[in-house]
Design an enzyme around this catalytic site. Structure first.
Site, mmCIF file in Angstrom:
data_model
loop_
_atom_site.group_PDB
_atom_site.id
_atom_site.type_symbol
_atom_site.label_atom_id
_atom_site.label_comp_id
_atom_site.label_asym_id
_atom_site.label_seq_id
_atom_site.Cartn_x
_atom_site.Cartn_y
_atom_site.Cartn_z
ATOM 1 N N LYS A 34 27.246 -24.566 -18.132
ATOM 2 C CA LYS A 34 27.566 -23.902 -19.401
ATOM 3 C C LYS A 34 28.040 -22.475 -19.122
ATOM 4 O O LYS A 34 27.897 -21.971 -17.996
ATOM 5 C CB LYS A 34 26.336 -23.914 -20.315
ATOM 6 C CG LYS A 34 25.133 -23.209 -19.744
ATOM 7 C CD LYS A 34 23.911 -23.388 -20.635
ATOM 8 C CE LYS A 34 22.691 -22.802 -19.982
ATOM 9 N NZ LYS A 34 21.682 -22.350 -20.904
ATOM 10 N N TYR A 254 30.386 10.876 -17.276
ATOM 11 C CA TYR A 254 30.067 11.107 -18.688
ATOM 12 C C TYR A 254 28.628 11.583 -18.845
ATOM 13 O O TYR A 254 27.719 11.097 -18.168
ATOM 14 C CB TYR A 254 30.228 9.810 -19.480
ATOM 15 C CG TYR A 254 31.662 9.427 -19.745
ATOM 16 C CD1 TYR A 254 32.494 10.234 -20.515
ATOM 17 C CD2 TYR A 254 32.176 8.239 -19.232
ATOM 18 C CE1 TYR A 254 33.812 9.862 -20.761
ATOM 19 C CE2 TYR A 254 33.481 7.865 -19.473
ATOM 20 C CZ TYR A 254 34.300 8.683 -20.243
ATOM 21 O OH TYR A 254 35.589 8.328 -20.484
HETATM 22 C C1 LIG Z 1 17.784 -26.729 -21.415
HETATM 23 C C2 LIG Z 1 18.172 -26.043 -20.144
HETATM 24 N N1 LIG Z 1 18.007 -26.685 -18.979
HETATM 25 C C3 LIG Z 1 18.332 -26.100 -17.798
HETATM 26 C C4 LIG Z 1 18.846 -24.826 -17.757
HETATM 27 C C5 LIG Z 1 19.144 -24.188 -16.413
HETATM 28 O O1 LIG Z 1 18.236 -23.151 -16.211
HETATM 29 P P1 LIG Z 1 18.314 -22.256 -14.869
HETATM 30 O O2 LIG Z 1 19.616 -21.576 -14.916
HETATM 31 O O3 LIG Z 1 17.159 -21.322 -15.007
HETATM 32 O O4 LIG Z 1 18.190 -23.209 -13.753
HETATM 33 C C6 LIG Z 1 19.030 -24.124 -18.941
HETATM 34 C C7 LIG Z 1 19.555 -22.756 -18.901
HETATM 35 O O5 LIG Z 1 19.294 -21.917 -19.690
HETATM 36 C C8 LIG Z 1 18.689 -24.751 -20.169
HETATM 37 O O6 LIG Z 1 18.854 -24.117 -21.325
#
Ligand SMILES: Cc1ncc(COP(=O)(O)O)c(C=O)c1O
Length: 358
Positions: A34, A254
């Site tokens: 994602k 800044y």
């Molecule tokens: C439902 C779910 N599973 C797995 C993951 C992967 O988590 P990580 O990046 O901590 O391995 C996420 C990430 O936020 C998630 O929302």
């Protein structure tokens, strides 16, 4: 051309994926891609893992469609399920796995006419209280979905709130809550994010869901990526574009927040907060110049930041800078800036060109 590039080492991502699989022998893995593969580029990451990954996990139908276009057969899991009823049909057309995380989604699914049944992942709220059914409600919805024509596999998933804190009591409570539902006849089970893949074998179940570890950052505050055997995938590289001498009492940047306490050499680096470098990184945050650590000096600007080169007299205009990556752990930079590697990686902005090595 502006000397700023996010170099992405795709072989590191494959190495990290293999490491996740070795942590959980015999289990399958959804590579979590994602948010544009945590900023690394979903197209390149999915292509690189095309023959290795058992599946991919994403946060929206739009992300899922992109992954499906790159991979015709892998399982693609919508982690938060469908946001509107009409998405169920599209999800089925795309042959996705979908989370069902609440009553509205269950009702929408059961009311849908689909081109084919979906693999459904019932989401258990085992203690994070963000998404999912509590244990009692989950048993009830299991009964409604088990025989539904819209459902192919009926699976169980949940998510840890504190897996990044080893030994946190909530981890055990959440695992127990999950195990307490396994008398139900689920086809598959999934619980482990990266932190749990690495440190909670009892949570590995059938499918693991590694995200951050694929990209070579650590999910733990107290355990570095290198110690875990992970290889950083992204190196954010810039250059020194100007050098000046600053007298005692003169300020830099800044707000004039950094003031020279000794005659100083200040280098200006071609990276700023509009590239995703955290504006709140304080003076002293490490930056690598010619492979040597030097401290950030003063406030980060939109397109530039300054470093104190006083102890690096050979560093001149054109010197190589790494903001984080292969030589400087992103987690260290994140800790200085009061955030986590996840945020830094996902916030590298579109104007930073990504360059890939296979
Ligand atoms: C439902 C779910 N599973 C797995 C993951 C992967 O988590 P990580 O990046 O901590 O391995 C996420 C990430 O936020 C998630 O929302």
């Amino acid at each position: 051309m502006r000397p700023l590039v996010a170099h992405i080492d795709l072989s590191a991502i494959r190495h990290n994926y293999d490491l996740a699989k070795r942590c959980a022998p015999g289990r399958e893995a959804f590579a979590v891609v994602k948010a544009n593969a945590y900023g690394h580029g979903v197209r390149e990451v999915v292509t690189s893992l095309h023959d290795a990954a058992d599946g991919f996990a994403v946060a929206s139908l739009e992300e899922a469609a992109e992954v499906r276009a790159l991979h015709g057969t892998a399982r693609v899991l919508l982690l938060e399920g469908c946001f509107e009823p009409s998405e169920c049909r599209v999800a089925a057309q795309l042959r996705l796995d979908v989370a069902v995380q609440g009553e509205e989604q269950a009702v929408a699914l059961l009311a849908s006419e689909l081109p084919g049944p979906l693999n459904v992942w019932l989401k258990l709220d085992s203690g994070m209280h963000r998404l999912g059914f509590d244990a009692v409600a989950l048993r009830a919805v299991f009964g409604r979905l088990r025989a539904a024509p819209q459902v192919a596999e009926l699976n169980l998933m949940s998510h840890f709130a504190c897996a990044d804190e080893r030994g946190h009591s909530l981890n055990e409570d959440q695992l127990e809550c999950f195990l307490g539902l396994l008398d139900l006849d689920f086809d598959r089970r999934s619980l482990a994010n990266s932190a749990a893949v690495l440190t909670i074998p009892a949570a590995h179940m059938d499918w693991i869901r590694p995200g951050i570890m694929l990209y070579g950052a650590s999910p733990f505050a107290d355990l570095g990526a290198a110690e875990l055997g992970l290889r950083p995938a992204m190196s954010l590289r810039a250059q020194i574009i100007a050098v000046r001498e600053v007298a005692v009492g003169e300020s830099v940047g800044y707000g004039a927040s950094w003031v020279a306490e000794r005659p100083s050499r200040i280098g200006t680096v071609s990276c700023g907060y509009a590239d995703g470098y955290p504006r709140h990184a304080p003076s002293g945050t490490p930056v690598l110049v010619n492979g040597q650590r030097v401290p950030l000096a003063g406030r980060v600007s939109m397109d530039m930041l300054a470093v104190d080169l006083t102890d690096l007299p050979d560093a001149a205009v054109g010197a190589a800078v790494e903001l984080w990556g292969a030589e400087l752990p992103i987690d260290e930079v994140a800790a200085h800036a009061g955030t986590i590697g996840y945020e830094l990686l996902t916030k590298v902005t579109a104007r930073v060109p990504r360059r890939y090595s296979a």
